[in-house]
Enzyme design. Structure first.
Site, mmCIF file in Angstrom:
data_model
loop_
_atom_site.group_PDB
_atom_site.id
_atom_site.type_symbol
_atom_site.label_atom_id
_atom_site.label_comp_id
_atom_site.label_asym_id
_atom_site.label_seq_id
_atom_site.Cartn_x
_atom_site.Cartn_y
_atom_site.Cartn_z
ATOM 1 N N HIS A 1 -4.741 23.232 -31.258
ATOM 2 C CA HIS A 1 -5.401 24.148 -30.333
ATOM 3 C C HIS A 1 -4.555 24.406 -29.088
ATOM 4 O O HIS A 1 -5.106 24.775 -28.045
ATOM 5 C CB HIS A 1 -6.781 23.600 -29.955
ATOM 6 C CG HIS A 1 -7.697 23.468 -31.124
ATOM 7 N ND1 HIS A 1 -8.383 24.537 -31.662
ATOM 8 C CD2 HIS A 1 -8.012 22.392 -31.890
ATOM 9 C CE1 HIS A 1 -9.102 24.121 -32.693
ATOM 10 N NE2 HIS A 1 -8.890 22.823 -32.858
ATOM 11 N N LYS B 1 0.411 6.491 -16.301
ATOM 12 C CA LYS B 1 1.376 5.467 -15.889
ATOM 13 C C LYS B 1 2.798 6.007 -15.929
ATOM 14 O O LYS B 1 3.591 5.768 -15.015
ATOM 15 C CB LYS B 1 1.263 4.227 -16.785
ATOM 16 C CG LYS B 1 0.076 3.373 -16.521
ATOM 17 C CD LYS B 1 0.173 2.691 -15.164
ATOM 18 C CE LYS B 1 -1.190 2.316 -14.623
ATOM 19 N NZ LYS B 1 -1.992 3.431 -14.135
ATOM 20 N N TRP C 1 1.335 6.471 6.200
ATOM 21 C CA TRP C 1 1.646 7.421 5.147
ATOM 22 C C TRP C 1 1.396 8.816 5.718
ATOM 23 O O TRP C 1 0.296 9.129 6.127
ATOM 24 C CB TRP C 1 0.776 7.197 3.911
ATOM 25 C CG TRP C 1 1.286 7.954 2.728
ATOM 26 C CD1 TRP C 1 0.923 9.188 2.318
ATOM 27 C CD2 TRP C 1 2.292 7.526 1.813
ATOM 28 N NE1 TRP C 1 1.628 9.561 1.213
ATOM 29 C CE2 TRP C 1 2.476 8.558 0.873
ATOM 30 C CE3 TRP C 1 3.061 6.363 1.697
ATOM 31 C CZ2 TRP C 1 3.387 8.464 -0.165
ATOM 32 C CZ3 TRP C 1 3.963 6.272 0.663
ATOM 33 C CH2 TRP C 1 4.118 7.319 -0.259
ATOM 34 N N ARG D 1 0.813 -1.213 0.000
ATOM 35 C CA ARG D 1 0.000 0.000 0.000
ATOM 36 C C ARG D 1 0.848 1.264 0.000
ATOM 37 O O ARG D 1 0.347 2.342 -0.275
ATOM 38 C CB ARG D 1 -0.888 0.012 1.253
ATOM 39 C CG ARG D 1 -2.000 -1.020 1.217
ATOM 40 C CD ARG D 1 -2.773 -0.997 2.512
ATOM 41 N NE ARG D 1 -4.182 -1.311 2.267
ATOM 42 C CZ ARG D 1 -5.154 -1.064 3.121
ATOM 43 N NH1 ARG D 1 -4.874 -0.469 4.262
ATOM 44 N NH2 ARG D 1 -6.389 -1.375 2.848
#
Length: 632
Positions: A528, A509, A83, A37
């Site tokens: 554009h 990615k 985290w 994770r």
């Protein structure tokens, strides 16, 4: 308390246990299972004649060395991979946190409560001030330490009652596991806005808490999924649960489920990284996801108590809600749903949807897409849609026991298996497979799928695993491209039609794992604005299947070459695009019609992977990112 969410944060893994055996090895193994994770610190705390802990800002393996050197052991304990959100990645901010105070020796002497937490407490500043006024001493910058002190302040001999009292003052989201030195064989868990599960030990004595069943792989497969607001009381040989109103819950209300979270799924095997392994697992993931699909019928999407055929008959539009890579799978599905099923479709970034005024339509099918089924942004968007009266809901999800599946009427469970790499690969292609089946099922229910078309589509789906194997064989050519990309700092990706979302996914990615700035545009948008960026230093990746838009795309490619840009083209075998100076071509094995996006994304995954390897980044754990985003 109803959680409110503010900001985007990641909090990671929880493991806890109460047993008559030393549970430190189980806690450390659980943290190791959750390493995929992403985390920046880790720690474990146990009861051993008081509160004892070890914490580290290195990997779980380094923490294990600390534990070995100090002989840390205990029968009740908690562990966490963190985290950083509040407070920098530092040992003093790492979980578990102890209460400190009140009293003159509060700074040097730990109190009685140890706690780990996933989520974010929005009113931590005001709670901190009130607790400091009572004499509690804070040793971290985290919002989590507030909860430990708050529970300590409410403690009067019964930890369960203290936790119940404390969580009523919390505003935000949490999953917590907490124990107290005064009740050394008791562990309390609670959740609101972040997932938490209870594991029942095979010995009848040990019980566990975790944020993910993977943490308990090899320890127990008997899992109870806590619902929003639940509080769990774990003791030796027994446990009980209450709901958000603190009413006792029966075994029928929160049943024990057998969940096979195989630890072997997380083994790296012969591959260099999990991401590489998962890219090469895609043929098997697609075959498993499509297993048993012999005909297109609405029943493929039936929920536990709801008929998909009935729901499909009553809808006139589709709204897809998703985030990140799942959002791009939804963008691809929009092309399929409108062209094949002829049903108006919108795709919304889930984190934006509930914060704007929209026009609800009760005949809309809400489709959520999530690998984990616990993505907070998407769950919140789903609940918002339901609150607006849009009750027809379906999820494409990789976890059958997740909150997303439980909260939607209908579901299609992809079978991609455990995905360890933070950058999603096989989960994405499995989502596309599920979404294509949904497209066909809706087309059939609307009388738009003939028998001949059904046969053709099923034949194409069955051939997908073999076609993916052929694409994977292109890896040596893609490695050669990656050597060019590794020296770049910017890249442009172009696609048209249903391959535009594939260009978006390819750019995502590359930026996720190589840290090269990459953007994707519909190729017709070059003139554009983006064309101003094109130089020889800006590689331009072009997804160029041999479809109705190929000639238009070739014109866009000429615009790039005329300005000195270097093209890297993924072309079908019969597209008549030849390699030349400044034009690099890799030919796909075959043209695959409507399913072409599922093949064209694979070389882009490989390009990102090998470019990241060449640049020496941490492929599986890219900086600032975590696998599970379980708090908005």
């Amino acid at each position: 308390m109803r959680p409110s969410f503010h900001g985007a944060v990641f909090m990671c893994g929880i493991v806890g246990a109460v047993s008559n055996q030393n549970i430190v090895p189980v806690l450390v193994q659980g943290m190791a299972r959750l390493e995929y994770r992403g985390y920046d610190s880790c720690g474990v705390a146990v009861y051993a004649n008081g509160l004892q802990r070890a914490r580290s800002t290195a990997r779980v393996s380094e923490l294990q060395a600390q534990i070995d050197s100090t002989h840390l052991a205990g029968n009740t304990g908690i562990a966490h991979t963190r985290w950083a959100t509040h407070g920098a990645p530092a040992v003093h901010n790492a979980h578990p946190h102890f209460s400190h105070g009140p009293g003159a020796d509060a700074y040097s002497k730990p109190g009685r409560v140890a706690l780990v937490h996933n989520g974010i407490i929005e009113n931590h500043d005001e709670l901190r001030a009130a607790l400091q006024a009572k004499g509690y001493v804070f040793q971290s910058q985290t919002d989590t330490e507030v909860i430990a002190h708050l529970i300590d302040s409410r403690y009067d001999g019964d930890l369960f009652e203290a936790v119940k009292a404390a969580i009523g003052s919390l505003r935000g989201a949490y999953a917590i596991a907490v124990f107290c030195k005064d009740e050394p064989q008791r562990l309390i868990g609670a959740r609101a806005g972040s997932p938490l599960i209870l594991g029942v030990g095979a010995d009848g004595q040990s019980h566990y808490l975790a944020s993910d069943a993977m943490a308990l792989a090899g320890v127990t497969d008997q899992i109870v999924y806590l619902e929003e607001g639940d509080v769990a009381d774990l003791q030796l040989g027994k446990y009980w649960l209450v709901d958000k109103a603190f009413k006792p819950l029966s075994a029928a209300q929160r049943p024990v489920k057998t969940v096979h979270a195989h630890s072997g799924a997380a083994e790296l095997g012969p591959y260099r990284h999990y991401m590489q392994k998962e890219i090469f697992e895609q043929p098997r993931a697609i075959a498993d996801t499509l297993q048993g699909v012999d005909s297109i019928v609405p029943e493929l999407f039936d929920g536990a108590n709801t008929s998909a055929a009935r729901v499909f008959k009553g809808i006139d539009s589709v709204l897809i809600l998703a985030c990140g890579t799942s959002y791009y799978s939804g963008c691809t599905a929009k092309y399929w749903l409108e062209s094949i099923a002829n049903i108006p479709t919108q795709v919304e970034v889930a984190s934006e949807y509930r914060y704007r005024d929209s026009v609800p339509n009760p005949h809309t099918l809400i489709v959520t897409i999530s690998q984990s089924g616990e993505t907070a942004d998407t769950l919140a968007a789903l609940r918002h849609a339901q609150s607006l009266g849009m009750t027809h809901t379906l999820t494409i999800c990789n976890v059958a026991t997740s909150a997303m599946v439980r909260e939607c009427e209908l579901a299609y469970i992809t079978r991609a298996g455990v995905e360890i790499g933070v950058a999603s690969t096989k989960a994405f292609t499995a989502q596309l497979a599920g979404l294509f089946l949904l497209t066909l099922a809706l087309a059939q229910s609307r009388g738009l799928l003939s028998d001949a078309e059904e046969t053709r589509h099923i034949k194409a789906l069955r051939h997908l695993p073999a076609a993916l194997q052929s694409v994977l064989a292109l890896e040596p050519q893609i490695i050669a491209w990656s050597q060019d990309f590794a020296a770049k700092e910017n890249a442009l990706f172009l696609g048209r039609g249903l391959h535009y979302p594939i260009a978006l996914e390819g750019a995502l990615k590359l930026k996720e794992i190589s840290y090269i700035h990459a953007e994707a545009y519909p190729a017709g948008e070059l003139k554009h604005g983006p064309l101003a960026l094109v130089t020889s230093a800006m590689p331009v990746v072009t997804v160029a299947p041999n479809d109705a838009l190929l000639e238009k795309l070739k014109s866009n490619m000429h615009e790039v070459r005329a300005r000195g840009g270097v093209l890297y083209v993924l072309a079908d075998a019969d597209s008549h695009i030849e390699s030349s100076d400044g034009l690099h071509v890799i030919r796909m094995p075959e043209h695959y019609g409507e399913l072409s996006p599922m093949l064209h994304v694979v070389p882009l995954q490989l390009l990102a992977y090998h470019t990241a390897c060449a640049r020496g980044t941490d492929v599986d754990k890219p900086r600032n990112l975590a696998k599970s985003v379980t708090v908005e």
